[in-house]
Scaffold this active site. Structure first.
Site, PDB file in Angstrom:
ATOM      1  N   ASN A   1      -4.755   5.356  15.132  1.00  0.00           N
ATOM      2  CA  ASN A   1      -4.758   5.803  13.734  1.00  0.00           C
ATOM      3  C   ASN A   1      -5.994   5.281  13.010  1.00  0.00           C
ATOM      4  O   ASN A   1      -6.823   6.043  12.530  1.00  0.00           O
ATOM      5  CB  ASN A   1      -3.508   5.296  13.002  1.00  0.00           C
ATOM      6  CG  ASN A   1      -2.234   5.841  13.608  1.00  0.00           C
ATOM      7  OD1 ASN A   1      -2.218   6.956  14.132  1.00  0.00           O
ATOM      8  ND2 ASN A   1      -1.174   5.074  13.550  1.00  0.00           N
TER       9      ASN A   1
ATOM     10  N   GLU B   1       0.838  -1.185   0.000  1.00  0.00           N
ATOM     11  CA  GLU B   1       0.000   0.000   0.000  1.00  0.00           C
ATOM     12  C   GLU B   1       0.882   1.248   0.000  1.00  0.00           C
ATOM     13  O   GLU B   1       0.812   2.080  -0.885  1.00  0.00           O
ATOM     14  CB  GLU B   1      -0.834  -0.077   1.278  1.00  0.00           C
ATOM     15  CG  GLU B   1      -1.995   0.809   1.346  1.00  0.00           C
ATOM     16  CD  GLU B   1      -2.658   0.645   2.702  1.00  0.00           C
ATOM     17  OE1 GLU B   1      -3.658  -0.061   2.784  1.00  0.00           O
ATOM     18  OE2 GLU B   1      -2.171   1.229   3.681  1.00  0.00           O
TER      19      GLU B   1
HETATM   20  N1  COA Z   1      -0.875  -0.004  24.534  1.00  0.00           N
HETATM   21  C1  COA Z   1      -0.807   1.344  24.557  1.00  0.00           C
HETATM   22  N2  COA Z   1      -0.044   2.059  23.691  1.00  0.00           N
HETATM   23  C2  COA Z   1       0.682   1.376  22.794  1.00  0.00           C
HETATM   24  C3  COA Z   1       0.681  -0.031  22.733  1.00  0.00           C
HETATM   25  C4  COA Z   1      -0.147  -0.717  23.661  1.00  0.00           C
HETATM   26  N3  COA Z   1      -0.222  -2.056  23.658  1.00  0.00           N
HETATM   27  N4  COA Z   1       1.500  -0.413  21.746  1.00  0.00           N
HETATM   28  C5  COA Z   1       1.997   0.702  21.184  1.00  0.00           C
HETATM   29  N5  COA Z   1       1.504   1.785  21.822  1.00  0.00           N
HETATM   30  C6  COA Z   1       1.796   3.178  21.534  1.00  0.00           C
HETATM   31  C7  COA Z   1       3.291   3.457  21.532  1.00  0.00           C
HETATM   32  O1  COA Z   1       3.753   3.677  22.853  1.00  0.00           O
HETATM   33  C8  COA Z   1       3.354   4.715  20.688  1.00  0.00           C
HETATM   34  O2  COA Z   1       2.894   5.801  21.468  1.00  0.00           O
HETATM   35  P1  COA Z   1       3.486   7.287  21.298  1.00  0.00           P
HETATM   36  O3  COA Z   1       3.071   7.715  19.925  1.00  0.00           O
HETATM   37  O4  COA Z   1       2.823   8.042  22.398  1.00  0.00           O
HETATM   38  O5  COA Z   1       4.966   7.123  21.451  1.00  0.00           O
HETATM   39  C9  COA Z   1       2.291   4.440  19.616  1.00  0.00           C
HETATM   40  O6  COA Z   1       1.407   3.462  20.182  1.00  0.00           O
HETATM   41  C10 COA Z   1       2.857   3.913  18.297  1.00  0.00           C
HETATM   42  O7  COA Z   1       3.592   2.765  18.576  1.00  0.00           O
HETATM   43  P2  COA Z   1       5.018   2.470  17.931  1.00  0.00           P
HETATM   44  O8  COA Z   1       5.631   1.354  18.714  1.00  0.00           O
HETATM   45  O9  COA Z   1       5.795   3.746  17.773  1.00  0.00           O
HETATM   46  O10 COA Z   1       4.619   1.816  16.552  1.00  0.00           O
HETATM   47  P3  COA Z   1       4.391   2.282  15.066  1.00  0.00           P
HETATM   48  O11 COA Z   1       4.772   3.666  14.721  1.00  0.00           O
HETATM   49  O12 COA Z   1       5.051   1.216  14.297  1.00  0.00           O
HETATM   50  O13 COA Z   1       2.786   2.160  14.920  1.00  0.00           O
HETATM   51  C11 COA Z   1       0.636   1.113  14.866  1.00  0.00           C
HETATM   52  C12 COA Z   1       2.117   0.998  15.274  1.00  0.00           C
HETATM   53  C13 COA Z   1      -0.063  -0.198  15.208  1.00  0.00           C
HETATM   54  C14 COA Z   1      -0.032   2.260  15.627  1.00  0.00           C
HETATM   55  C15 COA Z   1       0.597   1.389  13.324  1.00  0.00           C
HETATM   56  O14 COA Z   1       1.276   0.366  12.648  1.00  0.00           O
HETATM   57  C16 COA Z   1      -0.845   1.445  12.802  1.00  0.00           C
HETATM   58  O15 COA Z   1      -1.493   2.489  12.888  1.00  0.00           O
HETATM   59  N6  COA Z   1      -1.354   0.321  12.286  1.00  0.00           N
HETATM   60  C17 COA Z   1      -2.726   0.223  11.796  1.00  0.00           C
HETATM   61  C18 COA Z   1      -2.837   0.535  10.342  1.00  0.00           C
HETATM   62  C19 COA Z   1      -2.063  -0.408   9.498  1.00  0.00           C
HETATM   63  O16 COA Z   1      -1.626  -1.468   9.932  1.00  0.00           O
HETATM   64  N7  COA Z   1      -1.860  -0.044   8.264  1.00  0.00           N
HETATM   65  C20 COA Z   1      -1.058  -0.843   7.354  1.00  0.00           C
HETATM   66  C21 COA Z   1      -1.809  -1.259   6.189  1.00  0.00           C
HETATM   67  S1  COA Z   1      -0.852  -1.320   4.756  1.00  0.00           S
END
Ligand code: COA
Length: 500
Positions: free
Chosen positions: A380, A290
């Site tokens: 997100n 994507e």
């Molecule tokens: N409970 C609470 N907070 C959590 C957590 C949990 N279990 N796991 C992660 N977080 C928080 C992190 O602390 C971080 O917080 P901050 O922004 O305050 O620092 C935030 O979530 C993002 O986590 P991070 O470890 O930096 O991961 P990331 O940037 O790789 O994002 C997702 C991870 C899941 C949020 C992101 O991949 C996403 O939005 N995924 C859904 C959409 C998707 O998968 N799209 C792909 C399709 S092609």
């Protein structure tokens, strides 16, 4: 005046200032824009609308539809100025996230492949105005998109009026990278003729009736791309575990050394995990995904990945610079498709995709939460993770085993929100190890996830939960409902999931 970019001279009298174009947007309208994971979204007109509203003190509320997340100049500024009534299908902006979670803005978190479908069927109402960032408009009035395609073709087709933002900071050399194919509605839908990720099946422009173009704005505001966190030891270990797992799949004969087309999710973890493939022995890889983030550019540069199909280029600011400097090289190796096609179940299933996405939390039976913090606060959105996971040949979720400095376990007894069910999730990988859930019953999955993926600080507690639940012999999926979400409520009360 940009004659190479506005090729039909009759359109030149529609060139106007951002404010004049913004006046086409009225209270209550459904406004649909280009843009996908902060890339290729309109900037000048949204900012001008916010300025206008400040000047006039008008109370304007808009329903904003995009391909996926857009940058500060649209989501951020409209959220801060209270312009948003409803938003879909995906976002990553801090101010908008606050508006959604405090109830100022309604939010529909959608599978991205559904957005064009919902638009065409009218569930989102009439599209009053589409604002599309472009690098050029052809002689016929067709639009050459910039760094994202997303839902723009459908929005243009369905809109009453189209505002085109010609962005001169986006290279004209992008022309030719897009491949626009729009399936017909059932019962006239034909098979999508993509057999290999690099198949081109459409046009390099978004079809647009010339009379729909109501205004053209010329701007040079750059995409406000998101910085990616530096690759840390945890992400490196997750990546290493992924590579070892895939090597075993090759040994078992289920995959070859060229793997199968890869999809990689968004965010810092996904970027780091994909980047690790550069140090693997796999070769001649292809991607059907994507978003194309920095690590994908690295893999294309090293020759590890031969080709990538996506719907947007979303690098960091350094990545964007690198992309722009070598655009003709990347044009040979990248296709940008509408998200209806990049995320289409039919193509994903046919190509046999290996889907790599990131979880926020996973439960001991393999259910995944990708979107909600503590069950109710939107992070997100699901994005395309469901489109790929539900239809993948091999669906993998990665996550660090703990979050927030170790106060949160990402492996929990029961997820506080469900995005991907146990039926779709095949493999979980943390820095601790790999749980291969294929062919396992819930009880077997529970053991595997706890023993292989959880953090040692939380593993004894998870074993206690599981063993206690197991005592009730009459449960297929053992749970103690009183305790199932107690880890989350404890965190809300005490700021930690630890007992003491
Ligand atoms: N409970 C609470 N907070 C959590 C957590 C949990 N279990 N796991 C992660 N977080 C928080 C992190 O602390 C971080 O917080 P901050 O922004 O305050 O620092 C935030 O979530 C993002 O986590 P991070 O470890 O930096 O991961 P990331 O940037 O790789 O994002 C997702 C991870 C899941 C949020 C992101 O991949 C996403 O939005 N995924 C859904 C959409 C998707 O998968 N799209 C792909 C399709 S092609």
């Amino acid at each position: 005046m940009c004659l190479d970019r506005i090729r039909n001279k009759s359109l030149l009298d529609r060139v106007c200032s951002p404010k004049e174009a913004a006046r086409l947007i009225e209270d209550g309208m459904n406004v649909a824009t280009s843009g996908f994971t902060p890339s290729g979204y309109p900037k000048a007109v949204p900012m001008a609308l916010a300025e206008l509203v400040k000047e006039t003190g008008e109370n304007i509320k808009i329903n904003l539809y995009t391909g996926a997340s857009v940058g500060e100049e649209l989501d951020g500024i409209w959220a801060k100025n209270n312009l948003l009534n409803k938003r879909l299908p995906y976002q990553t902006n801090g101010s908008l996230r606050d508006s959604i979670n405090n109830g100022d803005c309604q939010y529909l978190d959608m599978h991205l492949s559904h957005v064009p479908h919902y638009t065409k069927l009218g569930f989102l109402g009439k599209i009053n105005v589409a604002i599309i960032e472009a690098v050029a408009i052809t002689e016929e009035g067709h639009i050459i998109p910039s760094t994202s395609v997303g839902t723009s073709p459908t929005y243009v087709e369905m809109a009453d009026k189209v505002i085109v933002e010609i962005n001169t900071s986006q290279s004209i050399e992008l022309e030719g990278m897009a491949d626009i194919y729009m399936p017909k509605k059932p019962p006239f839908t034909k098979p999508i003729p993509i057999i290999m990720p690099n198949d081109r099946i459409g046009t390099h422009f978004i079809p647009c009736e010339i009379d729909k173009i109501a205004a053209i704005v010329v701007t040079d505001i750059k995409d406000n791309v998101r910085p990616l966190a530096p690759i840390d030891a945890i992400s490196e270990k997750i990546s290493q575990n992924l590579i070892e797992f895939l090597e075993k799949e090759v040994e078992s004969g289920r995959l070859t050394n060229e793997l199968l087309p890869l999809q990689s999710g968004v965010g810092s973890v996904a970027n780091a995990v994909l980047g690790g493939l550069n140090n693997s022995s796999f070769k001649n890889l292809v991607c059907y995904t994507e978003v194309i983030q920095d690590s994908m550019l690295d893999l294309l540069d090293s020759g590890k990945v031969l080709f990538a199909s996506g719907t947007s280029i979303t690098p960091s600011s350094e990545g964007l610079e690198r992309f722009n400097e070598n655009i003709n090289y990347y044009k040979e190796k990248i296709i940008l498709r509408p998200q209806e096609i990049s995320n289409h179940p039919e193509v994903i299933r046919r190509l046999g995709i290996i889907a790599l996405n990131t979880a926020i939390e996973v439960d001991i039976y393999g259910n995944v939460n990708s979107t909600h913090i503590m069950g109710s606060k939107m992070m997100n959105g699901i994005g395309g993770s469901g489109d790929f996971t539900r239809n993948a040949y091999l669906s993998i979720f990665t996550t660090p085993s703990v979050a927030k400095n170790g106060d949160i376990s990402s492996i929990v007894p029961m997820v506080s929100h469900h995005d991907h069910t146990e039926h779709d999730v095949m493999v979980i990988i943390t820095e601790q190890g790999v749980a291969d859930l294929r062919g396992l019953s819930p009880k077997e999955r529970g053991k595997s996830i706890i023993e292989n993926c959880s953090h040692p600080d939380f593993r004894p507690l998870l074993r206690d939960y599981y063993n206690h639940a197991l005592k009730n012999k009459s449960q297929h999926t053992p749970h103690s409902l009183d305790e199932a979400l107690s880890w989350h409520t404890r965190f809300i009360r005490t700021n930690t999931m630890h007992m003491d």
